[in-house]
Design a protein around this motif. Structure first.
Motif, short mmCIF file in Angstrom:
data_model
loop_
_atom_site.label_atom_id
_atom_site.label_comp_id
_atom_site.label_asym_id
_atom_site.label_seq_id
_atom_site.Cartn_x
_atom_site.Cartn_y
_atom_site.Cartn_z
N ILE A 104 1.22 4.38 -0.93
CA ILE A 104 1.90 3.11 -1.19
C ILE A 104 1.32 2.52 -2.46
N ARG A 109 2.78 -2.65 -2.21
CA ARG A 109 1.78 -3.27 -1.33
C ARG A 109 1.95 -4.78 -1.22
N LEU A 112 1.59 -6.79 2.04
CA LEU A 112 1.15 -5.89 3.11
C LEU A 112 -0.34 -6.07 3.38
N ARG A 113 -0.67 -6.47 4.59
CA ARG A 113 -2.08 -6.51 4.99
C ARG A 113 -2.51 -5.10 5.36
N LYS A 116 -0.75 -3.50 8.42
CA LYS A 116 0.65 -3.16 8.18
C LYS A 116 0.77 -1.99 7.20
N MET A 117 -0.11 -1.95 6.20
CA MET A 117 -0.05 -0.86 5.23
C MET A 117 -0.36 0.48 5.92
N VAL A 120 2.79 1.38 8.02
CA VAL A 120 3.94 1.78 7.20
C VAL A 120 3.71 3.14 6.56
N TYR A 148 9.50 -3.77 4.84
CA TYR A 148 8.37 -2.99 4.32
C TYR A 148 8.55 -1.50 4.55
N ARG A 177 12.93 -8.36 -2.19
CA ARG A 177 11.76 -7.49 -2.39
C ARG A 177 12.19 -6.07 -2.75
#
Length: 473
Positions: A104, A109, A112-113, A116-117, A120, A148, A177
């Motif tokens: 990613i 990013r 994205l915390r 979550k990253m 994902v 995301y 986004r």
């Protein structure tokens, strides 16, 4: 094989039907002193073992581990539960091929915390791989939120994504986004073709070739609440040969997604559920049955899970055990405070209060539905001598409180396994190839079981990797 899953389902049902297990599930930990759960539920030999245990030994209970000097019946109990539960150890192997989480880049990013990253990156890799297995070129992302997952899939694989969410504001944010990321992806592609990426020169011709062949998939959003597979096909044009996915769809929304997939002509499914106790309509008499069971096998056995069992299944073992040891005094101190409430407030209806609390957790997060678990503070008149006496009586049982809680955490893994097996069994009964993959690191994302299903009878089966019992479904 289906027989192996059926065997383990039977083992889980038998274990959870035991009276002592049902008692462990049904208690409230705040009542551990006020209702004397320690002496009522723990045999004296178990209690003695817990009181003499180290903190590390108590944490080991959640994984079925126990010292040799502990009572044999306790050790057998822990081992049985551990062997029944499906392994949560992260494993991203499909057909013996280890999938690599997608990379990613910085722009993707945004917002994205780390948790979550992580989710994902792994989910995108699995969805992309399943799409290739099923020869699918479209992904339908249910509960897409800010998009995301779909954005990462579209940029890294070129697959078109349709995000479905009931909230128009989230869909607008997702589109905005997605447009920013698509523009960045195109600029980066041009930079690679020119031999420059982020200020450095690209010396390999393969990178330029990859950039020329790369395609950024489209991302579209639809604001709706899908009622059925037919409803999906009426509102979304492209469902044939599509992959349906959902990342942490809550409660009965996850089972609804399985039904929608079964009813539609989508080719494959990759779905991770969470919050098993949440229902869109908790006042519905059949609300629990929409969550569990959904398979004919378990319906025929009249299998049921209570609200408390469904909520317990959501406990995060891997996060619980890594807390500093002093954090566990929270459980003991809260139970001590409950004794004070019981002694001072004769009209304090604990059961009614806690039932409201459980019910509120099964509802939405509307502020008006939240119920406090504490009585009004101005009704308390704390007496130092009284509290000292309570503390001296119960505080020495702190390790027993932690041990009892640890047993509940271990039981939670069996309940969660049964819930996931039921959902996989439902898809298998419809003739689909189905698998369960623990795709996330449970210490980062505890709800890490992905259900993967492909409809075609001639599609390749996916190997299910359980560290205890590897099997092909």
């Amino acid at each position: 094989m289906e027989y192996i899953m059926e065997e383990r389902i039977c083992e889980a049902l038998h274990f959870l039907a035991q009276e002592d297990v049902k008692a462990f599930i049904s208690i409230y930990m705040v009542e551990v002193f006020s209702h004397d759960h320690i002496h009522k539920l723990l045999p004296q030999s178990w209690l003695d073992a817990f009181l003499a245990a180290t903190h590390e030994q108590l944490m080991g209970i959640t994984f079925g581990k126990s010292p040799e000097e502990w009572p044999l019946d306790l050790r057998c109990f822990l081992q049985t539960a551990s062997e029944i539960a499906f392994s949560k150890s992260q494993d991203l192997r499909v057909q013996k091929e280890h999938l690599t989480p997608v990379k990613i880049d910085s722009v993707m990013r945004m917002g994205l915390r780390p948790k979550k990253m992580h989710e994902v990156a792994h989910m995108a890799a699995l969805v992309t791989h399943v799409a290739k297995l099923a020869d699918s070129h479209v992904v339908i992302d249910f509960g897409s939120g800010k998009g995301y997952l779909g954005q990462v899939i579209s940029v890294t694989s070129g697959i078109d994504v349709i995000g479905i969410d009931s909230q128009e504001d989230l869909n607008r944010s997702a589109l905005s986004r997605s447009e920013k990321i698509a523009r960045w992806a195109e600029r980066r592609k041009e930079a690679v073709q020119l031999g420059r990426v982020c200020g450095s020169y690209c010396s390999t011709s393969s990178a330029k070739k990859d950039a020329e062949q790369s395609k950024v998939g489209s991302v579209a959003t639809v604001t709706m609440v899908v009622q059925s597979g037919d409803h999906l096909q009426e509102c979304v044009d492209i469902t044939d040969r599509a992959v349906i996915t959902g990342l942490h769809t809550c409660g009965d929304l996850h089972t609804s997604l399985l039904h929608i997939f079964a009813q539609s002509n989508a080719r494959a499914l990759v779905s991770v559920g969470c919050c098993y106790h949440r229902r869109t309509d908790p006042d519905d008499p059949a609300a629990n049955e929409k969550v569990f069971p959904i398979s004919q096998m378990l319906q025929a056995r009249l299998a049921r899970l209570s609200d408390k069992a469904l909520e317990l299944a959501c406990h995060a073992r891997e996060m619980w055990v890594v807390q500093p040891s002093n954090e566990f005094y929270t459980h003991t101190n809260r139970a001590l405070l409950e004794v004070v409430f019981q002694q001072q407030l004769a009209s304090h209806e604990l059961k009614e209060r806690q039932e409201k609390q459980v019910k509120s957790r099964c509802q939405s997060k509307n502020e008006e539905q939240k119920q406090s678990s504490l009585p009004p503070w101005d009704t308390l008149h704390l007496d130092e001598v009284q509290f000292k006496n309570i503390y001296e009586k119960f505080a020495p049982y702190h390790k027993a409180v932690v041990g009892l809680y640890a047993i509940r955490i271990l039981i939670a893994t069996v309940i969660e396994s049964l819930i996931i097996w039921d959902r996989c069994q439902y898809l298998q009964e419809l003739g689909m190839h189905c698998d369960i993959l623990p795709i996330f690191d449970p210490a980062v994302s505890p709800r890490n079981f992905a259900i993967v299903a492909i409809k075609e009878p001639d599609a390749k089966g996916i190997t299910c990797h359980d560290s205890k019992k590897a099997k092909t479904i």
